[in-house]
Write an enzyme that holds these catalytic residues in place. Structure first.
Site, PDB file in Angstrom:
ATOM      1  N   CYS A  27       0.830  -1.183  -0.275  1.00 56.29           N
ATOM      2  CA  CYS A  27       0.371   0.614   0.406  1.00 56.29           C
ATOM      3  C   CYS A  27       0.516   1.374  -0.209  1.00 56.29           C
ATOM      4  CB  CYS A  27      -1.138   0.102   1.852  1.00 56.29           C
ATOM      5  SG  CYS A  27       0.279  -0.169   3.027  1.00 56.29           S
ATOM      6  N   ASN A  46       2.222   1.606   4.729  1.00 58.51           N
ATOM      7  CA  ASN A  46       2.496   0.386   4.945  1.00 58.51           C
ATOM      8  C   ASN A  46       2.684   0.342   6.748  1.00 58.51           C
ATOM      9  OD1 ASN A  46       5.550  -2.240   5.632  1.00 58.51           O
ATOM     10  ND2 ASN A  46       3.824  -2.632   5.287  1.00 58.51           N
ATOM     11  N   CYS A  90      -1.225   0.511   7.691  1.00 61.08           N
ATOM     12  CA  CYS A  90      -2.782   0.745   7.516  1.00 61.08           C
ATOM     13  C   CYS A  90      -2.742  -1.106   6.849  1.00 61.08           C
ATOM     14  CB  CYS A  90      -3.830   1.799   6.974  1.00 61.08           C
ATOM     15  SG  CYS A  90      -3.486   3.003   7.973  1.00 61.08           S
ATOM     16  N   ARG A  91      -3.473  -0.365   5.567  1.00 66.96           N
ATOM     17  CA  ARG A  91      -4.130  -1.767   4.549  1.00 66.96           C
ATOM     18  C   ARG A  91      -2.908  -2.913   4.358  1.00 66.96           C
ATOM     19  NH1 ARG A  91      -5.380   2.470  -0.040  1.00 66.96           N
ATOM     20  NH2 ARG A  91      -3.537   3.167   0.433  1.00 66.96           N
ATOM     21  N   SER A  92      -2.121  -2.824   3.778  1.00 63.31           N
ATOM     22  CA  SER A  92      -0.777  -3.605   3.900  1.00 63.31           C
ATOM     23  C   SER A  92      -0.394  -4.401   5.012  1.00 63.31           C
ATOM     24  CB  SER A  92       0.029  -3.278   3.112  1.00 63.31           C
ATOM     25  OG  SER A  92       0.931  -2.610   3.663  1.00 63.31           O
ATOM     26  N   ASP A 114      -8.945   3.387   2.284  1.00 56.80           N
ATOM     27  CA  ASP A 114      -7.425   3.573   2.888  1.00 56.80           C
ATOM     28  C   ASP A 114      -8.254   4.369   3.775  1.00 56.80           C
ATOM     29  OD1 ASP A 114      -5.656   4.214   4.430  1.00 56.80           O
ATOM     30  OD2 ASP A 114      -4.199   4.614   2.099  1.00 56.80           O
TER      31      ASP A 114
HETATM   32  P1  4NP Z   1      -1.414   2.987   4.495  1.00 52.50           P
HETATM   33  O1  4NP Z   1      -2.701   4.306   4.816  1.00 52.50           O
HETATM   34  O2  4NP Z   1      -1.364   2.962   2.900  1.00 52.50           O
HETATM   35  O3  4NP Z   1      -3.137   2.085   4.245  1.00 52.50           O
HETATM   36  O4  4NP Z   1      -0.820   2.322   5.208  1.00 52.50           O
HETATM   37  C1  4NP Z   1      -1.903   5.542   4.186  1.00 52.50           C
HETATM   38  C2  4NP Z   1      -0.802   5.426   5.809  1.00 52.50           C
HETATM   39  C3  4NP Z   1      -0.244   7.001   5.950  1.00 52.50           C
HETATM   40  C4  4NP Z   1      -0.321   7.642   5.136  1.00 52.50           C
HETATM   41  C5  4NP Z   1      -1.450   7.682   3.846  1.00 52.50           C
HETATM   42  C6  4NP Z   1      -1.774   6.463   3.689  1.00 52.50           C
HETATM   43  N1  4NP Z   1       0.188   8.969   4.790  1.00 52.50           N
HETATM   44  O5  4NP Z   1       0.050  10.036   4.373  1.00 52.50           O
HETATM   45  O6  4NP Z   1       1.145   9.326   6.255  1.00 52.50           O
END
Ligand code: 4NP
Length: 153
Positions: free
Chosen positions: A7, A10, A12-14, A123
């Site tokens: 994702c 790294n 939340c989703r992955s 997300d």
């Molecule tokens: P992820 O979510 O891609 O599912 O881990 C996010 C985590 C952090 C951020 C954006 C999305 N960020 O902008 O820091």
């Protein structure tokens, strides 16, 4: 089978996808290697988001020991299958992989549960609610279940 979940951050989703598939493959005693990475490196070294840890734990999946890392081009060779959460992740994996890019290995994970949909995993980082993390968990759980059953056959 070596599977990488990718994702953006790294956190939340992955890591949820990694934890879910690890849990299922352990349950089936499959001895698969599963990992996750982000296309961005801002959260490298951090554990998963608190709410991701909480939702996973509520479903019996422990993702607390995981640590974020950035996707590197060599991942393209190391893994048999690379699942991305959205089309931005897909394009970034392609860009980072460069001359090692192998289109056959990479797909949007929700194409396992909804073939041909090219749908994105929402997300939960932006909404930041338990409900948003639960929705994401359920979508990933269904996709991982379908993938595992397909490969096991
Ligand atoms: P992820 O979510 O891609 O599912 O881990 C996010 C985590 C952090 C951020 C954006 C999305 N960020 O902008 O820091």
């Amino acid at each position: 089978m070596k599977v990488l979940m990718v994702c953006l951050g790294n956190i939340c989703r992955s890591p949820l996808a990694e934890g879910i598939l690890q849990y299922k493959s352990d349950e089936q005693k499959l001895n698969w290697e599963i990992d996750s990475a982000g296309t961005g490196g801002w959260h490298s070294g951090e554990p998963p988001h608190k709410k991701a840890q909480k939702i996973a734990r509520l479903h019996g999946v422990n993702i607390s020991p995981l640590k974020a890392r950035q996707f590197i081009k060599e991942d393209m060779q190391r893994f048999d299958k690379i699942y991305v959460m959205d089309s931005d992740n897909y394009n970034e994996v392609k860009r980072i992989a460069g001359d090692l890019w192998d289109e056959r290995k990479v797909d949007l994970i929700l194409n396992e549960s909804n073939p041909g949909s090219n749908a994105s995993v929402p997300d939960p980082w932006y909404e930041n609610t338990d409900d948003a993390f639960e929705t994401t968990f359920q979508l990933l759980n269904e996709a991982c279940e379908k993938f595992l059953n397909k490969i096991k056959k």
